[in-house]
Motif scaffolding. Structure first.
Motif, mmCIF file in Angstrom:
data_model
loop_
_atom_site.group_PDB
_atom_site.id
_atom_site.type_symbol
_atom_site.label_atom_id
_atom_site.label_comp_id
_atom_site.label_asym_id
_atom_site.label_seq_id
_atom_site.Cartn_x
_atom_site.Cartn_y
_atom_site.Cartn_z
ATOM 1 N N ARG A 1 47.386 48.280 38.027
ATOM 2 C CA ARG A 1 47.306 48.263 36.570
ATOM 3 C C ARG A 1 48.598 47.645 36.010
ATOM 4 N NH1 ARG A 1 41.938 48.777 35.997
ATOM 5 N NH2 ARG A 1 41.168 50.761 36.859
ATOM 6 N N ILE B 1 37.136 48.153 36.476
ATOM 7 C CA ILE B 1 37.569 47.316 37.595
ATOM 8 C C ILE B 1 38.795 46.502 37.195
ATOM 9 C CG2 ILE B 1 36.901 45.512 39.228
ATOM 10 C CD1 ILE B 1 35.424 48.185 39.512
ATOM 11 N N SER B 2 39.823 46.578 38.010
ATOM 12 C CA SER B 2 41.054 45.832 37.739
ATOM 13 C C SER B 2 40.896 44.384 38.171
ATOM 14 C CB SER B 2 42.230 46.466 38.484
ATOM 15 O OG SER B 2 43.362 45.622 38.388
ATOM 16 N N GLU B 3 41.328 43.477 37.302
ATOM 17 C CA GLU B 3 41.294 42.051 37.669
ATOM 18 C C GLU B 3 42.438 41.696 38.600
ATOM 19 O OE1 GLU B 3 42.605 39.314 34.455
ATOM 20 O OE2 GLU B 3 42.662 41.131 33.214
ATOM 21 N N PHE B 4 43.326 42.673 38.853
ATOM 22 C CA PHE B 4 44.508 42.384 39.679
ATOM 23 C C PHE B 4 44.381 42.895 41.108
ATOM 24 C CE2 PHE B 4 45.863 43.067 35.216
ATOM 25 C CZ PHE B 4 46.150 41.741 34.898
ATOM 26 N N GLN C 1 43.736 50.782 42.530
ATOM 27 C CA GLN C 1 43.718 49.536 41.756
ATOM 28 C C GLN C 1 45.062 49.334 41.040
ATOM 29 O OE1 GLN C 1 39.675 48.343 39.964
ATOM 30 N NE2 GLN C 1 39.696 50.573 39.727
#
Length: 226
Positions: free
Chosen positions: A188, A218-221, A186
């Motif tokens: 960051r 959970i990463s929004e990216f 993921q």
């Protein structure tokens, strides 16, 4: 009689409208507090000089300037040169923001009064008169009355002067860098400096290297593509 200069010896007076004092702004720094204190103290002297006697002249005008040694040659037999003080000098002290407290200002007014009493009391100077000593004492009384009126402004200014200098917090780093977790892939968001360090030192970055973060968040990216 001899005060601190000029003429006028009436004891009856009326209070003229005072000059408005600029309000002390909120959240002053110590330096701003000192400037505000001195503005208010200067206005106190201005208000004193605005008080008129029954002859419509400034009641305390004789204390405005230094005593003329030409007119009063024996003055320094009763008042030492280093102890001389007058109202215009106090105004200049306030203009230069050199008063550090109301107590210091009050001591100066009291010194003018003591000087007047030293010369004008019985057994004093050859041109002295007890009415001048009484006038000086009434000036001290008026000063206290005016200081009391301005007490909220003075208290706020002095409180600001007592505070510790405010240290500005360090600016937040610009979060424009990106690193991908070696464990969960993921993305960051981090500072540019952090990203550069990861790349420069070939650090195997994982989520829990950042505060309050692990791979379960959970990463929004999104996820880095292999």
């Amino acid at each position: 009689g001899v005060g601190g200069g000029g003429g006028g010896d009436a004891l009856g007076y009326t209070l003229e409208p005072g000059i408005p004092v600029p309000e002390v702004p909120q959240a002053l720094s110590a330096e701003e507090g000192k400037k505000a204190l001195n503005r208010v103290l200067r206005s106190v002297v201005t208000a004193l000089l605005g008080i008129k006697g029954i002859n419509k002249q400034p009641l305390f005008g004789m204390f405005r300037q230094p005593v003329s040694k030409t007119l009063v040659p024996d003055y320094n037999k009763f008042v030492a040169p280093e102890d001389e003080l007058w109202l215009d000098k106090m105004i200049n002290t306030a203009k230069g923001s050199r008063y550090s407290s109301v107590a210091q200002f009050r001591a100066d007014i009291n010194r003018i009064c003591r000087n007047a009493e030293a010369y004008n009391s019985p057994g004093g100077g050859s041109q002295g008169g007890p009415e001048i000593a009484a006038l000086a004492q009434s000036m001290v009384t008026e000063t206290e009355r005016i200081l009391q009126q301005k007490q909220p402004l003075l208290a706020e200014a002095e409180a600001a002067m007592r505070q510790e200098p405010v240290s500005m917090p360090a600016p937040e780093p610009e979060m424009e860098g990106w690193v991908a977790c070696e464990a969960c892939n993921q993305w960051r968001k981090v500072s540019v400096a952090y990203q550069e360090r990861v790349e420069r030192e070939d650090i195997q970055f994982v989520c829990n290297m950042l505060p309050d973060l692990d791979c379960s968040v959970i990463s929004e990216f999104g996820v880095a593509q292999d």
